[in-house]
Enzyme design. Structure first.
Site, short mmCIF file in Angstrom:
data_model
loop_
_atom_site.label_atom_id
_atom_site.label_comp_id
_atom_site.label_asym_id
_atom_site.label_seq_id
_atom_site.Cartn_x
_atom_site.Cartn_y
_atom_site.Cartn_z
CG ASP A 84 -1.87 -0.83 1.01
OD1 ASP A 84 -2.33 -1.51 -0.11
OD2 ASP A 84 -2.84 -1.16 2.11
CD GLU A 120 -6.14 -10.73 -0.31
OE1 GLU A 120 -5.03 -10.86 -0.98
OE2 GLU A 120 -6.05 -10.82 0.75
CB THR A 123 -2.04 -13.92 -4.37
OG1 THR A 123 -2.31 -14.68 -3.02
CG2 THR A 123 -3.06 -12.86 -4.16
CD GLU A 164 -4.40 -9.99 -8.18
OE1 GLU A 164 -3.76 -10.00 -6.83
OE2 GLU A 164 -5.53 -9.79 -8.36
CG LEU A 198 5.47 -10.42 -1.94
CD1 LEU A 198 6.61 -10.89 -1.28
CD2 LEU A 198 4.94 -9.41 -0.94
#
Length: 543
Positions: free
Chosen positions: A170, A254, A413, A451, A454
């Site tokens: 973020d 999520e 992810t 995805e 990191l």
């Protein structure tokens, strides 16, 4: 300009709730000037541009395997996997305008030349509906949609009903809408609460999904009205440039509980996290469920021996090898806790399906890749997040089936991670976790997309994505979204690696990237020189 983080994710101390005031949202997001870099210049010929375009396409005969939104749900070995790129979190400013449009235009031009399918953007609840209930401002997003369309790209739009700030990656702070924060200040049980009474303002507690706590509307009604407003504003683009709607269902978008919050150092990797079931609405549900099975004592509270955020499984009575999680009580609690999460996802996705059905836009939902302590029996970190996944219980098959019921793509992810890269003491297995999710979605007949968790720019990470994108073990990927577009992505070696990765994904991974690409590649992608104004755009800073 670049957004600077001022995190507003700090927990609400239970002792301070009487004097809680609605935060001044205007101070939560601000700008600092930065000099635009000139990382990518116009040095590509028209012939090279055509080559890039050809690498991004496949023959008409394979068309039914190409597009993310077409009926064939499972990627077969050798089929094309379209790649999207996430845009910056601050793509739309606090004022509701498109941030740095000139730089964005240059960036999209570059991405198009690389062969990517499109981009992803968060449509922040805290920005769009900040001026009051049902007062929506979509103008910045409308400008982006039109720009994406001009470049011939597709767009994935995330209905982001969570707060931005305080989690991994973020880079800015966007709280929930001020009028929602005002309601939270009056009733702090509207947000998730841990055993110590700490409140987390990232997302509205699912315990009050069907209670009219937001000025006469339930949270599900608020989310539905938001999605309906988006549908009405962009109906002419749905199924065309807007190829996918990802429906946010929890923190970070999520489907999970905020069991591992990083703000203020509350949680640190690889802690097990904590159950988030102590607001009055969740407690009332637990009590009712215990009464229903004739075990009133089980409804008084959550587990007393589940430990704290930063402990390890063996440090606790609940999660240790043969701990409370194996008992009748433990199984009851975990079934209730995970079941509430499934019900929450079901409610939101049912609403989304009713709104977007027939538009041609794909629906997706995101599930977190919680890979730490995966090698233990209890899978403690997954349990506190709401995934009832243990050595003896598959927690992902029910989620895959719930999403499959509505034709929703399960987006997962940590596709880039390898077991050997992880810290040994954390008992991680991202590869084992991905294999399990691939098999769960295959069993459920649910489409799978992926995805990276990191920011990674190395060939090893790309090679791992290529490997997991195939259907050798369970579902192959129908699409992959790369995290994230920023200045570093456009630097020479990083850019060449992305271009090569996109090309390999377009060819079904037949030409694998080596895990250590020390020699680099000769391929250079820049921009097409057409007009003077385009040439000037080429000099613009990339976002």
């Amino acid at each position: 300009m670049a957004l600077t983080l001022r995190s507003s994710t700090s927990f609400i101390n239970p002792k301070d709730t009487k004097g809680l005031k609605t935060p001044d949202i205007s101070s939560s997001i601000f700008f600092t000037p930065s000099k635009p870099p000139c990382s990518i210049r116009a040095k590509i010929s028209t012939q090279e541009a055509h080559l890039c375009h050809e690498n991004a396409m496949v023959s008409e005969g394979r068309k039914n395997q190409v597009l993310h939104g077409l009926p064939t749900p499972h990627n077969k070995n050798g089929s094309r996997v379209p790649v999207f790129v996430m845009l910056p979190l601050d793509t739309v400013s606090f004022g509701g305008n498109l941030n740095k449009p000139r730089a964005m235009n240059a960036s999209l031009m570059a991405l198009k030349s690389s062969g990517v399918e499109g981009v992803m953007v968060d449509a922040w609840w805290g920005l769009v509906e900040k001026d009051g209930p049902m007062k929506y401002n979509w103008e910045g997003y409308a400008e982006l949609v039109q720009m994406v369309q001009r470049h011939g790209l597709k767009l994935q739009v995330v209905m982001s009903f969570h707060q931005c700030g305080g989690n991994v990656g973020d880079s800015c702070s966007i709280p929930l809408p001020p009028w929602v924060l005002e309601e939270i200040s009056k009733n702090t049980d509207l947000v998730y609460t841990d055993r110590s009474g700490r409140r987390n303002p990232e997302y509205i507690s699912l315990g009050c999904d069907s209670i009219p706590v937001l000025r006469g509307r339930t949270p599900i009604q608020v989310y539905s009205d938001y999605m309906r407003s988006f549908h009405n504003r962009f109906k002419d683009y749905l199924g065309g440039v807007i190829a996918e709607i990802q429906v946010g269902m929890g923190p970070c978008g999520e489907l999970r509980y905020p069991s591992y919050p990083e703000s203020n150092g509350t949680w640190r990797f690889p802690g097990i996290g904590e159950f988030q079931c102590y607001d009055k609405y969740m407690r009332a549900s637990l009590e009712a469920s215990a009464d229903a099975v004739g075990k009133k004592d089980w409804g008084r509270s959550g587990p007393q021996d589940a430990g704290h955020y930063n402990q390890f499984p063996e440090d606790t009575g609940f999660f240790r090898r043969d701990g409370t999680w194996t008992t009748e009580y433990g199984q009851f609690f975990l079934k209730w806790y995970s079941g509430k999460l499934l019900e929450h996802g079901d409610r939101i996705l049912a609403a989304a399906e009713g709104i977007f059905q027939g538009t041609g836009a794909k629906l997706s939902g995101k599930v977190a890749g919680i890979h730490w302590h995966y090698k233990t029996r209890s899978h403690a970190a997954e349990l506190t997040a709401g995934y009832y996944n243990t050595r003896n219980h598959d927690g992902y098959l029910p989620i895959a089936r719930m999403m499959g019921k509505y034709g929703v793509v399960l987006n997962f992810t940590c596709m880039e991670m390898k077991d050997r890269e992880q810290q040994e003491h954390a008992n991680c297995s991202p590869e084992g976790l991905v294999r399990q999710v691939k098999m769960a979605t295959k069993t459920a007949g649910t489409e799978l997309a992926g995805e990276n968790a990191l920011e990674r720019y190395d060939s090893s990470a790309y090679a791992q994505v290529l490997a997991t994108s195939r259907s050798d073990s369970g579902n192959g990927l129908s699409a992959f979204t790369y995290l994230r577009m920023n200045k570093r992505l456009f630097e020479g070696d990083n850019w060449r690696s992305l271009v090569e990765f996109v090309r390999n994904m377009s060819e079904g991974g037949r030409n694998r990237l080596p895990e250590c690409d020390s020699s680099g590649t000769d391929l250079y992608i820049g921009f097409i020189k057409k007009k003077k104004d385009v040439a000037k755009t080429m000099e613009a800073a990339l976002v």
